[in-house]
Structures are given as C-alpha cells and as structure tokens.
Write a protein that holds these residues in place. Structure first.
Motif, PDB file in Angstrom:
ATOM      1  N   GLN A 136       0.858  -1.185   0.000  1.00  0.00           N
ATOM      2  CA  GLN A 136       0.000   0.000   0.000  1.00  0.00           C
ATOM      3  C   GLN A 136       0.893   1.233   0.000  1.00  0.00           C
ATOM      4  O   GLN A 136       2.100   1.144   0.219  1.00  0.00           O
ATOM      5  CB  GLN A 136      -0.930   0.008   1.227  1.00  0.00           C
ATOM      6  N   ALA A 137       0.265   2.401  -0.238  1.00  0.00           N
ATOM      7  CA  ALA A 137       1.046   3.643  -0.309  1.00  0.00           C
ATOM      8  C   ALA A 137       1.507   4.123   1.061  1.00  0.00           C
ATOM      9  O   ALA A 137       2.283   5.077   1.149  1.00  0.00           O
ATOM     10  CB  ALA A 137       0.234   4.731  -0.998  1.00  0.00           C
ATOM     11  N   THR A 138       1.040   3.496   2.117  1.00  0.00           N
ATOM     12  CA  THR A 138       1.466   3.859   3.471  1.00  0.00           C
ATOM     13  C   THR A 138       1.966   2.617   4.190  1.00  0.00           C
ATOM     14  O   THR A 138       1.535   1.497   3.900  1.00  0.00           O
ATOM     15  CB  THR A 138       0.315   4.490   4.285  1.00  0.00           C
ATOM     16  N   ALA A 139       2.872   2.843   5.146  1.00  0.00           N
ATOM     17  CA  ALA A 139       3.392   1.752   5.975  1.00  0.00           C
ATOM     18  C   ALA A 139       3.727   2.341   7.343  1.00  0.00           C
ATOM     19  O   ALA A 139       4.884   2.641   7.630  1.00  0.00           O
ATOM     20  CB  ALA A 139       4.601   1.105   5.335  1.00  0.00           C
ATOM     21  N   PRO A 140       2.719   2.543   8.199  1.00  0.00           N
ATOM     22  CA  PRO A 140       2.946   3.228   9.474  1.00  0.00           C
ATOM     23  C   PRO A 140       3.748   2.423  10.489  1.00  0.00           C
ATOM     24  O   PRO A 140       4.273   2.985  11.444  1.00  0.00           O
ATOM     25  CB  PRO A 140       1.526   3.495   9.975  1.00  0.00           C
ATOM     26  N   GLU A 141       3.856   1.112  10.288  1.00  0.00           N
ATOM     27  CA  GLU A 141       4.565   0.263  11.245  1.00  0.00           C
ATOM     28  C   GLU A 141       5.816  -0.342  10.603  1.00  0.00           C
ATOM     29  O   GLU A 141       5.925  -0.440   9.381  1.00  0.00           O
ATOM     30  CB  GLU A 141       3.640  -0.852  11.746  1.00  0.00           C
ATOM     31  N   SER A 142       6.729  -0.763  11.448  1.00  0.00           N
ATOM     32  CA  SER A 142       7.982  -1.338  10.969  1.00  0.00           C
ATOM     33  C   SER A 142       7.726  -2.600  10.147  1.00  0.00           C
ATOM     34  O   SER A 142       6.891  -3.438  10.496  1.00  0.00           O
ATOM     35  CB  SER A 142       8.892  -1.664  12.153  1.00  0.00           C
ATOM     36  N   LEU A 143       8.471  -2.729   9.065  1.00  0.00           N
ATOM     37  CA  LEU A 143       8.400  -3.936   8.244  1.00  0.00           C
ATOM     38  C   LEU A 143       9.465  -4.952   8.636  1.00  0.00           C
ATOM     39  O   LEU A 143       9.437  -6.101   8.171  1.00  0.00           O
ATOM     40  CB  LEU A 143       8.592  -3.569   6.761  1.00  0.00           C
ATOM     41  N   HIS A 161      12.536   0.065   2.140  1.00  0.00           N
ATOM     42  CA  HIS A 161      12.152   1.470   1.964  1.00  0.00           C
ATOM     43  C   HIS A 161      11.638   1.945   3.323  1.00  0.00           C
ATOM     44  O   HIS A 161      10.603   1.468   3.808  1.00  0.00           O
ATOM     45  CB  HIS A 161      11.060   1.584   0.899  1.00  0.00           C
ATOM     46  N   THR A 162      12.352   2.854   3.954  1.00  0.00           N
ATOM     47  CA  THR A 162      12.049   3.222   5.333  1.00  0.00           C
ATOM     48  C   THR A 162      12.497   4.640   5.645  1.00  0.00           C
ATOM     49  O   THR A 162      13.485   5.129   5.084  1.00  0.00           O
ATOM     50  CB  THR A 162      12.731   2.246   6.310  1.00  0.00           C
ATOM     51  N   SER A 163      11.792   5.273   6.560  1.00  0.00           N
ATOM     52  CA  SER A 163      12.193   6.598   7.034  1.00  0.00           C
ATOM     53  C   SER A 163      13.127   6.506   8.227  1.00  0.00           C
ATOM     54  O   SER A 163      13.494   7.536   8.803  1.00  0.00           O
ATOM     55  CB  SER A 163      10.952   7.409   7.419  1.00  0.00           C
ATOM     56  N   LEU A 164      13.513   5.269   8.606  1.00  0.00           N
ATOM     57  CA  LEU A 164      14.324   5.048   9.813  1.00  0.00           C
ATOM     58  C   LEU A 164      13.680   5.745  11.009  1.00  0.00           C
ATOM     59  O   LEU A 164      12.506   5.552  11.268  1.00  0.00           O
ATOM     60  CB  LEU A 164      15.759   5.520   9.588  1.00  0.00           C
ATOM     61  N   GLY A 165      14.420   6.618  11.688  1.00  0.00           N
ATOM     62  CA  GLY A 165      13.868   7.318  12.843  1.00  0.00           C
ATOM     63  C   GLY A 165      13.181   8.618  12.492  1.00  0.00           C
ATOM     64  O   GLY A 165      12.766   9.366  13.373  1.00  0.00           O
ATOM     65  N   GLY A 166      13.077   8.915  11.183  1.00  0.00           N
ATOM     66  CA  GLY A 166      12.432  10.155  10.750  1.00  0.00           C
ATOM     67  C   GLY A 166      13.449  11.136  10.207  1.00  0.00           C
ATOM     68  O   GLY A 166      14.609  11.142  10.608  1.00  0.00           O
ATOM     69  N   ALA A 167      13.002  11.959   9.267  1.00  0.00           N
ATOM     70  CA  ALA A 167      13.852  12.985   8.667  1.00  0.00           C
ATOM     71  C   ALA A 167      12.986  14.150   8.235  1.00  0.00           C
ATOM     72  O   ALA A 167      11.837  13.965   7.829  1.00  0.00           O
ATOM     73  CB  ALA A 167      14.620  12.425   7.472  1.00  0.00           C
ATOM     74  N   TYR A 173       7.518   6.342   7.233  1.00  0.00           N
ATOM     75  CA  TYR A 173       7.157   5.104   6.551  1.00  0.00           C
ATOM     76  C   TYR A 173       8.043   3.985   7.072  1.00  0.00           C
ATOM     77  O   TYR A 173       9.263   4.133   7.159  1.00  0.00           O
ATOM     78  CB  TYR A 173       7.353   5.228   5.035  1.00  0.00           C
ATOM     79  N   ALA A 174       7.413   2.863   7.421  1.00  0.00           N
ATOM     80  CA  ALA A 174       8.125   1.668   7.870  1.00  0.00           C
ATOM     81  C   ALA A 174       9.253   2.008   8.836  1.00  0.00           C
ATOM     82  O   ALA A 174      10.409   1.639   8.614  1.00  0.00           O
ATOM     83  CB  ALA A 174       8.663   0.906   6.667  1.00  0.00           C
ATOM     84  N   PRO A 175       8.954   2.722   9.936  1.00  0.00           N
ATOM     85  CA  PRO A 175      10.021   3.186  10.828  1.00  0.00           C
ATOM     86  C   PRO A 175      10.756   2.028  11.516  1.00  0.00           C
ATOM     87  O   PRO A 175      10.155   1.020  11.888  1.00  0.00           O
ATOM     88  CB  PRO A 175       9.266   4.044  11.851  1.00  0.00           C
ATOM     89  N   CYS A 176      12.060   2.202  11.676  1.00  0.00           N
ATOM     90  CA  CYS A 176      12.871   1.263  12.443  1.00  0.00           C
ATOM     91  C   CYS A 176      14.166   1.971  12.797  1.00  0.00           C
ATOM     92  O   CYS A 176      14.466   3.037  12.262  1.00  0.00           O
ATOM     93  CB  CYS A 176      13.147  -0.027  11.662  1.00  0.00           C
ATOM     94  N   SER A 177      14.932   1.399  13.682  1.00  0.00           N
ATOM     95  CA  SER A 177      16.173   2.045  14.107  1.00  0.00           C
ATOM     96  C   SER A 177      17.369   1.364  13.460  1.00  0.00           C
ATOM     97  O   SER A 177      17.320   0.169  13.131  1.00  0.00           O
ATOM     98  CB  SER A 177      16.308   1.983  15.633  1.00  0.00           C
ATOM     99  N   PRO A 178      18.473   2.087  13.310  1.00  0.00           N
ATOM    100  CA  PRO A 178      19.691   1.454  12.811  1.00  0.00           C
ATOM    101  C   PRO A 178      20.128   0.266  13.670  1.00  0.00           C
ATOM    102  O   PRO A 178      20.616  -0.738  13.151  1.00  0.00           O
ATOM    103  CB  PRO A 178      20.716   2.588  12.857  1.00  0.00           C
TER     104      PRO A 178
END
Length: 421
Positions: A136-143, A161-167, A173-178
């Motif tokens: 889908q065009a959105t991914a609010p949770e970590s993949l 494809h992820t925004s990591l911690g945000g920018a 999108y698909a947030p997660c940490s390094p």
C-alpha cells in the motif's frame, strides 16, 4: 550498485522554471541520471543493481516511462547483470508496475517477504538478497519483523524502503532504528526513502544512498549512487559515484555597500563562477539570493526583470549554469538607521510597525490565500505550505516582499532623477 528514489519522469515541481530550455533540462534529468546509473553498472561490471523503492513518481499511466525503463534494464540483462527492485510509498500502486514486462534478470519483490539465493560457485559464499515491497502507499509500522532471518554462511543483503527514525521533509514510513537493522546480522542494508545520502557503519553497513537526481531547490546538492563491494569474510567497502545531470544549489551575493550596477553584476559573476568551479554535475541550477544594504536596493526591485536577465547572462558566461530564481533581500542603507525625512522611509516604517503582522492584516491575508488555494489544482496547493505554521510563514514572507516591491515602484521618480543626473 545501490540506488533509490529515482522518481522517473517526475513532473516539474517548481513554477519558477519559466525558461523553456531549463524546464526541458530538469524534465529529462531523472531519465538521464538513470541512464548514467546503467552506464556505471556496465563500466564497473557489477553483479547486480539494487533499487530500494520509488523508481516511479506516483501512480503514473504513461507507458513511455515503462518502455524507457524496460530498455535500460534490458541493457543490464544482456550483460548478465541482475536487477533487484522493491516498491516504496510512491510506486506501491503504480499501474506501470503491473503492466511492465521486465527483462529476465530483473526481480521485483512483492508485498510478502522473500529472498533470492545466488550460488556463486565452489569456494565462494552464496549471496541472499532479502526484499519486501510496500503493498500500500502507506506503511505506518515497521516492516523489519517480517523479514526472514539471516542465512548462515551466506552474504545477506537486505532491501528496505524506510524513514528510519524520521527525517525533515519526509513522512514516516516503515520506521525502524539502525540498531534494529544491525541486530539482524545482515552484512549490508540497502535502504531508500530519505533523499539525502547517509552511511552508518557499526557492526554492519547501512546506506541510504539519497536520490540520483534532484528535482527542485529543496533537493539541492550533488546526487549519487553507491558502489558496494562485499568480501567473503563479510567486509564491506563502499564508494560514492556522482550521477546528477543537473545540480541545484543556493548562491548568496552580499551587495553591502555596492553603489554601481556594474559592481553588482561583477559580484554576481564572481559568486556564480565559484559555485560552478565547485560543482561536480554537468549542469548547475542556481537559486540566487541578494542581500545587504545598498543604494541599489530600490532599483534592484524596480528592475528585477533586468537584473534577472543580467544574472542569466553572467550564468551563461560561467558555463552550463542556469538561474532558477532570483530572491532580492537588499535594503536601502538607512532603512535601519536614524530618523529620515524621506516619506518613503516613513511609509516603510509604518507598514512594518502598524500593518504587517497585525491581526487584521494577517486574517485578511489568510482569507485571500485560502480562497486562492481552493482554486488551484490539487498538486499545487502546497505552494503556501504543507501545514498551518508553514502557511503563515510563507504568507508573512510574501507580504514583506510585496511591500518592498510596492515601495520600490514608488521610488522610480527619485531613481530616474538620480540616473539622469
């Protein structure tokens, strides 16, 4: 070779690109950058090209884009080079993705996690490419929890494809940490989504390659792809390779104390030459900002069209340089000085103190802007900002610039007298 956020055939995002030649340059730049990536892959004889999402720019319907893409990826396939693709938020629902027939050596990962295991022959570790596309065009949770574990005795490469911690400027999108990515034990994480390049090396290698071609002044700076080498012992080495056909940049000119038009033109020339000398891209697209207290302030605003022509001529002399927009922030020398008997200075002070920023003026301005926004096409409604704070800041800036322009036009009588003298 690792890239992402190509946004093929992205529509022009700036109304300031009124120069038809410049508009053509920017309009074709994403294709030229992608062709450059293919050329790099062939020159370096890479094993694979990894595209970590947003290959397209939204739900595009043009099959011209599809044919171009198939032709370019076909060049790699004929050379025996694999391509691995995942969909991001912009190309998740692209019709092209569903209609395009991909060359044999191209793998487009779907909405369920999977991996491709590549056997490299006796004595060499196999390679596993792990990928997962946005369904889908959105991914609010970590993949990340959906990805399969690292395969033992294998070079494991993950694509996400992820925004990591945000920018700043990017939705989540698909947030997660390094740290979460490093904990997977993968040798390399090929990311996408954030348009600015970043590298994290701490127990593993995580690369956000940035986009290979900027599309407007908010995506300024040189753009590139990342060439990755992974040894059998897991050692990762990376190289940044430039790809942008046209580089956007901001150039400032301090006009403080300049009293002659010729001196202003020379200051612009010097600043443009310096910017051109430090750029690595074939073409340079400049947002030119003039600031400082100068007696030319009124004339610069009054004759902004002539100043733009002058700047464009100086840009041409610098070589492969374009002026995207001219911002004039200059003020007369005594704007912030002591008392003045000039009625225009008194009017300026009155406008600044009693009108701009007053509740009544801001309310009227917001009402006009809101009415205008409803009449704009949907893709242009963010011109005044994407939220309430941005909109207020943009309207405040427009009001100040408008007041300066009006005052400059009122000054024409005295300016003409001075020129005649």
């Amino acid at each position: 070779m690792h890239t992402a956020d190509i946004h093929l055939d992205s529509p022009l995002r700036s109304l300031a690109l009124r120069n038809p030649e410049l508009a053509d340059l920017i309009g074709s730049a994403t294709r030229q950058a992608f062709s450059s990536i293919i050329d790099l892959c062939l020159d370096e004889r890479v094993d694979a090209l990894l595209v970590a999402g947003d290959l397209y720019d939204g739900d595009q319907t043009s099959m011209k884009t599809a044919r171009f893409l198939a032709g370019e990826l076909g060049r790699l396939s004929k050379a025996g080079i694999r391509t691995f693709l995942i969909r991001g938020n912009h190309d998740a629902l692209s019709r092209i993705s569903k209609e395009l027939v991909l060359p044999d050596l191209v793998k487009l990962f779907g909405g369920r996690p999977e991996h491709v295991l590549i056997d490299r022959g006796p004595g060499e570790k196999p390679v596993a490419i792990h990928g997962l596309s946005f369904s889908q065009a959105t991914a609010p949770e970590s993949l990340l929890p959906k990805y399969r574990p690292a395969i033992p005795d294998t070079i494991n490469i993950g694509m996400m494809h992820t925004s990591l911690g945000g920018a700043e400027g990017h939705d989540v999108y698909a947030p997660c940490s390094p740290a979460d990515l490093i904990a997977t034990g993968f040798n390399y994480w090929a990311l996408g989504h954030i348009h600015k390049r970043s590298v994290i090396e701490n127990g593993g290698t995580i690369v956000m390659p940035g986009m290979p071609q900027g599309r407007d002044i908010n995506e300024d700076g040189p753009k590139s792809v990342t060439l990755v080498s992974i040894a059998d012992d897991g050692t990762v080495s990376i190289e940044e390779r430039p790809t942008s056909r046209a580089e956007f940049t901001r150039v400032s000119v301090n006009a403080e104390g300049i009293t002659e038009w010729s001196g202003l033109a020379e200051a612009i020339s010097a600043a443009l030459r310096q910017a051109r000398d430090t750029s690595v891209s074939p073409e340079l697209v400049v947002r030119l900002t003039l600031s400082g207290a100068t007696p030319l302030a009124w004339r610069m605003r009054r004759d902004s069209d002539l100043l733009m022509t002058e700047a464009e001529e100086r840009a041409a002399q610098a070589g492969a340089t374009w002026i995207e927009k001219l911002d004039i922030g200059c003020t007369p020398p005594n704007t912030h000085g002591g008392p003045s008997t000039d009625p225009l200075h008194e009017l300026r002070a009155l406008i600044g103190a009693a009108i701009l920023g007053s509740d009544g003026y801001e309310t009227a301005l917001e009402s006009i802007a809101a009415n205008l926004q409803t009449q704009l096409p949907a893709d242009l409604r963010d011109l005044f900002g994407t939220d309430e704070a941005d909109t207020r800041a943009a309207l405040s800036r427009i009001a100040r610039e408008g007041a300066d322009d009006v005052l400059a036009r009122l000054q024409t009588g005295s300016a003409s007298t001075s020129e005649s003298a």
